[in-house]
Design a protein around this motif. Sequence first.
Motif, PDB file in Angstrom:
ATOM      1  N   GLY A  54       0.759  -1.241   0.000  1.00 41.81           N
ATOM      2  CA  GLY A  54       0.000   0.000   0.000  1.00 41.81           C
ATOM      3  C   GLY A  54       0.790   1.290   0.000  1.00 41.81           C
ATOM      4  N   LEU A  55       2.106   1.244   0.038  1.00 40.83           N
ATOM      5  CA  LEU A  55       2.905   2.464  -0.043  1.00 40.83           C
ATOM      6  C   LEU A  55       3.019   2.896  -1.502  1.00 40.83           C
ATOM      7  CD1 LEU A  55       5.839   1.363   2.298  1.00 40.83           C
ATOM      8  CD2 LEU A  55       3.847   2.744   2.912  1.00 40.83           C
ATOM      9  N   SER A  56       3.106   4.195  -1.737  1.00 40.60           N
ATOM     10  CA  SER A  56       3.286   4.673  -3.106  1.00 40.60           C
ATOM     11  C   SER A  56       3.920   6.057  -3.096  1.00 40.60           C
ATOM     12  CB  SER A  56       1.957   4.707  -3.860  1.00 40.60           C
ATOM     13  OG  SER A  56       1.090   5.661  -3.284  1.00 40.60           O
ATOM     14  N   ALA A  57       4.479   6.415  -4.250  1.00 38.75           N
ATOM     15  CA  ALA A  57       5.076   7.739  -4.426  1.00 38.75           C
ATOM     16  C   ALA A  57       5.098   8.055  -5.914  1.00 38.75           C
ATOM     17  CB  ALA A  57       6.487   7.787  -3.855  1.00 38.75           C
ATOM     18  N   PRO A  58       4.929   9.324  -6.279  1.00 38.84           N
ATOM     19  CA  PRO A  58       5.010   9.692  -7.696  1.00 38.84           C
ATOM     20  C   PRO A  58       6.428   9.509  -8.220  1.00 38.84           C
ATOM     21  CG  PRO A  58       4.788  11.652  -6.307  1.00 38.84           C
ATOM     22  CD  PRO A  58       4.665  10.461  -5.408  1.00 38.84           C
ATOM     23  N   ALA A  59       6.524   9.161  -9.503  1.00 32.81           N
ATOM     24  CA  ALA A  59       7.834   8.929 -10.113  1.00 32.81           C
ATOM     25  C   ALA A  59       7.802   9.368 -11.567  1.00 32.81           C
ATOM     26  CB  ALA A  59       8.195   7.445 -10.019  1.00 32.81           C
ATOM     27  N   THR A  60       8.966   9.666 -12.091  1.00 37.11           N
ATOM     28  CA  THR A  60       9.126   9.970 -13.512  1.00 37.11           C
ATOM     29  C   THR A  60       9.145   8.643 -14.261  1.00 37.11           C
ATOM     30  OG1 THR A  60      10.427  11.938 -12.986  1.00 37.11           O
ATOM     31  CG2 THR A  60      10.647  11.036 -15.214  1.00 37.11           C
ATOM     32  N   MET A  61       8.332   8.546 -15.304  1.00 34.61           N
ATOM     33  CA  MET A  61       8.293   7.306 -16.077  1.00 34.61           C
ATOM     34  C   MET A  61       9.424   7.291 -17.101  1.00 34.61           C
ATOM     35  SD  MET A  61       4.242   6.549 -16.620  1.00 34.61           S
ATOM     36  CE  MET A  61       3.951   7.973 -17.639  1.00 34.61           C
ATOM     37  N   PHE A  62       9.972   6.087 -17.348  1.00 38.12           N
ATOM     38  CA  PHE A  62      10.983   5.936 -18.384  1.00 38.12           C
ATOM     39  C   PHE A  62      10.584   4.819 -19.332  1.00 38.12           C
ATOM     40  CE2 PHE A  62      12.503   2.836 -15.247  1.00 38.12           C
ATOM     41  CZ  PHE A  62      12.861   1.753 -16.033  1.00 38.12           C
ATOM     42  N   ASP A  63      11.018   4.968 -20.573  1.00 36.09           N
ATOM     43  CA  ASP A  63      10.934   3.889 -21.553  1.00 36.09           C
ATOM     44  C   ASP A  63      12.284   3.848 -22.254  1.00 36.09           C
ATOM     45  OD1 ASP A  63      10.951   5.933 -23.504  1.00 36.09           O
ATOM     46  OD2 ASP A  63       8.799   5.803 -23.840  1.00 36.09           O
ATOM     47  N   ALA A  64      12.411   3.050 -23.283  1.00 36.37           N
ATOM     48  CA  ALA A  64      13.714   2.870 -23.937  1.00 36.37           C
ATOM     49  C   ALA A  64      14.273   4.160 -24.524  1.00 36.37           C
ATOM     50  CB  ALA A  64      13.598   1.798 -25.021  1.00 36.37           C
ATOM     51  N   ALA A  65      13.418   5.134 -24.827  1.00 35.05           N
ATOM     52  CA  ALA A  65      13.871   6.384 -25.435  1.00 35.05           C
ATOM     53  C   ALA A  65      14.210   7.471 -24.412  1.00 35.05           C
ATOM     54  CB  ALA A  65      12.796   6.911 -26.396  1.00 35.05           C
ATOM     55  N   THR A  66      13.964   7.232 -23.151  1.00 33.18           N
ATOM     56  CA  THR A  66      14.178   8.250 -22.120  1.00 33.18           C
ATOM     57  C   THR A  66      15.662   8.484 -21.865  1.00 33.18           C
ATOM     58  OG1 THR A  66      12.110   7.593 -21.042  1.00 33.18           O
ATOM     59  CG2 THR A  66      13.660   8.891 -19.728  1.00 33.18           C
ATOM     60  N   ASP A  67      16.050   9.748 -21.870  1.00 35.06           N
ATOM     61  CA  ASP A  67      17.417  10.132 -21.519  1.00 35.06           C
ATOM     62  C   ASP A  67      17.425  10.434 -20.020  1.00 35.06           C
ATOM     63  OD1 ASP A  67      19.892  11.342 -21.089  1.00 35.06           O
ATOM     64  OD2 ASP A  67      19.860  12.415 -22.998  1.00 35.06           O
ATOM     65  N   ILE A  68      17.690   9.410 -19.240  1.00 35.35           N
ATOM     66  CA  ILE A  68      17.654   9.546 -17.782  1.00 35.35           C
ATOM     67  C   ILE A  68      18.729  10.521 -17.303  1.00 35.35           C
ATOM     68  CG2 ILE A  68      17.970   8.313 -15.594  1.00 35.35           C
ATOM     69  CD1 ILE A  68      16.633   5.883 -16.954  1.00 35.35           C
ATOM     70  N   ALA A  69      19.899  10.468 -17.908  1.00 34.45           N
ATOM     71  CA  ALA A  69      20.989  11.367 -17.506  1.00 34.45           C
ATOM     72  C   ALA A  69      20.592  12.826 -17.678  1.00 34.45           C
ATOM     73  CB  ALA A  69      22.254  11.051 -18.302  1.00 34.45           C
ATOM     74  N   ALA A  70      19.946  13.150 -18.791  1.00 37.19           N
ATOM     75  CA  ALA A  70      19.524  14.535 -19.031  1.00 37.19           C
ATOM     76  C   ALA A  70      18.485  14.969 -18.001  1.00 37.19           C
ATOM     77  CB  ALA A  70      18.972  14.683 -20.448  1.00 37.19           C
ATOM     78  N   ALA A  71      17.522  14.103 -17.697  1.00 35.99           N
ATOM     79  CA  ALA A  71      16.481  14.441 -16.723  1.00 35.99           C
ATOM     80  C   ALA A  71      17.082  14.661 -15.337  1.00 35.99           C
ATOM     81  CB  ALA A  71      15.429  13.334 -16.681  1.00 35.99           C
ATOM     82  N   VAL A  72      18.004  13.796 -14.931  1.00 31.10           N
ATOM     83  CA  VAL A  72      18.625  13.924 -13.613  1.00 31.10           C
ATOM     84  C   VAL A  72      19.529  15.158 -13.555  1.00 31.10           C
ATOM     85  CG1 VAL A  72      20.259  12.853 -11.997  1.00 31.10           C
ATOM     86  CG2 VAL A  72      18.447  11.478 -13.048  1.00 31.10           C
ATOM     87  N   THR A  73      20.300  15.377 -14.606  1.00 28.67           N
ATOM     88  CA  THR A  73      21.188  16.547 -14.643  1.00 28.67           C
ATOM     89  C   THR A  73      20.393  17.837 -14.528  1.00 28.67           C
ATOM     90  OG1 THR A  73      22.810  15.336 -15.962  1.00 28.67           O
ATOM     91  CG2 THR A  73      22.949  17.743 -16.005  1.00 28.67           C
ATOM     92  N   GLU A  74      19.269  17.928 -15.253  1.00 35.56           N
ATOM     93  CA  GLU A  74      18.418  19.123 -15.196  1.00 35.56           C
ATOM     94  C   GLU A  74      17.848  19.312 -13.794  1.00 35.56           C
ATOM     95  OE1 GLU A  74      16.234  22.456 -15.705  1.00 35.56           O
ATOM     96  OE2 GLU A  74      17.826  21.672 -16.999  1.00 35.56           O
ATOM     97  N   ARG A  75      17.352  18.253 -13.192  1.00 34.37           N
ATOM     98  CA  ARG A  75      16.784  18.340 -11.842  1.00 34.37           C
ATOM     99  C   ARG A  75      17.869  18.676 -10.817  1.00 34.37           C
ATOM    100  NH1 ARG A  75      16.125  19.006  -7.527  1.00 34.37           N
ATOM    101  NH2 ARG A  75      14.609  18.226  -6.043  1.00 34.37           N
ATOM    102  N   HIS A  76      19.038  18.090 -10.960  1.00 31.94           N
ATOM    103  CA  HIS A  76      20.156  18.336 -10.045  1.00 31.94           C
ATOM    104  C   HIS A  76      20.622  19.794 -10.142  1.00 31.94           C
ATOM    105  CE1 HIS A  76      23.396  17.086  -7.416  1.00 31.94           C
ATOM    106  NE2 HIS A  76      24.314  17.456  -8.272  1.00 31.94           N
ATOM    107  N   ARG A  77      20.572  20.357 -11.327  1.00 27.56           N
ATOM    108  CA  ARG A  77      20.969  21.753 -11.546  1.00 27.56           C
ATOM    109  C   ARG A  77      20.041  22.712 -10.793  1.00 27.56           C
ATOM    110  NH1 ARG A  77      21.322  22.590 -17.554  1.00 27.56           N
ATOM    111  NH2 ARG A  77      22.356  20.695 -17.065  1.00 27.56           N
ATOM    112  N   ARG A  78      18.760  22.354 -10.677  1.00 27.97           N
ATOM    113  CA  ARG A  78      17.780  23.206  -9.998  1.00 27.97           C
ATOM    114  C   ARG A  78      17.863  23.107  -8.475  1.00 27.97           C
ATOM    115  NH1 ARG A  78      12.662  21.311 -11.327  1.00 27.97           N
ATOM    116  NH2 ARG A  78      13.437  19.636 -12.609  1.00 27.97           N
ATOM    117  N   GLY A  79      18.523  22.087  -7.971  1.00 24.83           N
ATOM    118  CA  GLY A  79      18.653  21.891  -6.529  1.00 24.83           C
ATOM    119  C   GLY A  79      19.289  20.542  -6.283  1.00 24.83           C
TER     120      GLY A  79
END
Length: 191
Positions: A54-79
């Motif tokens: 029953g625990l849950s949390a929102p998350a960013t969805m990924f598929d084979a085309a997702t650039d995870i590094a770009a998403a994390v780098t952008e989020r890390h840059r903001r804080g």
Amino acid sequence: MAKLYFYYASMNAGKSTTLLQADFNYRERGMATMLFTAAVDDRFATGTITSRIGLSAPATMFDAATDIAAAVTERHRRGHLACVLVDEAQFLTADQVRQLAGIADGLGVPVLAYGLRTDFRGQLFEGSARLLAVADALIEIKSVCACGRKATMNLRVDREGRAVAEGRQTEIGGNDRYVALCRRHFTEALE
């Protein structure tokens, strides 16, 4: 030094629960995290990591085309991000695992990836194979077969509960489609 961790187990071992507990621990201390889950997993609410308890949390969805590094780098840059957590890591591509290693090595952000090691035929998933090869730490989360031995295999079953030996590698399901078994009972079920 940040590391890439791979927490692996059979179905129903509590991987998502463990991930959500780790996320809670970071957030409780005021640290920012970023969560990812596979877009293909539609068992619960999309864009959400949900555990069977029953625990849950929102998350960013990924598929084979997702650039995870770009998403994390952008989020890390903001804080500053204290940790990146990935559920259903077996669905990562080899390149996305390379990106996760780069996040740990280049950004200095620990990455905790949680997923299945093998599919219903006992074959490695692409993401799991790559994580087993390059992760700094491999941690097995234990589950139990009906016989009491450690469950390491995922048996796919049909609607009548009979073992399924053929089909697509990825077929999303829960207790209605998969049973975690020890190797002995997995092998016996398929024979």
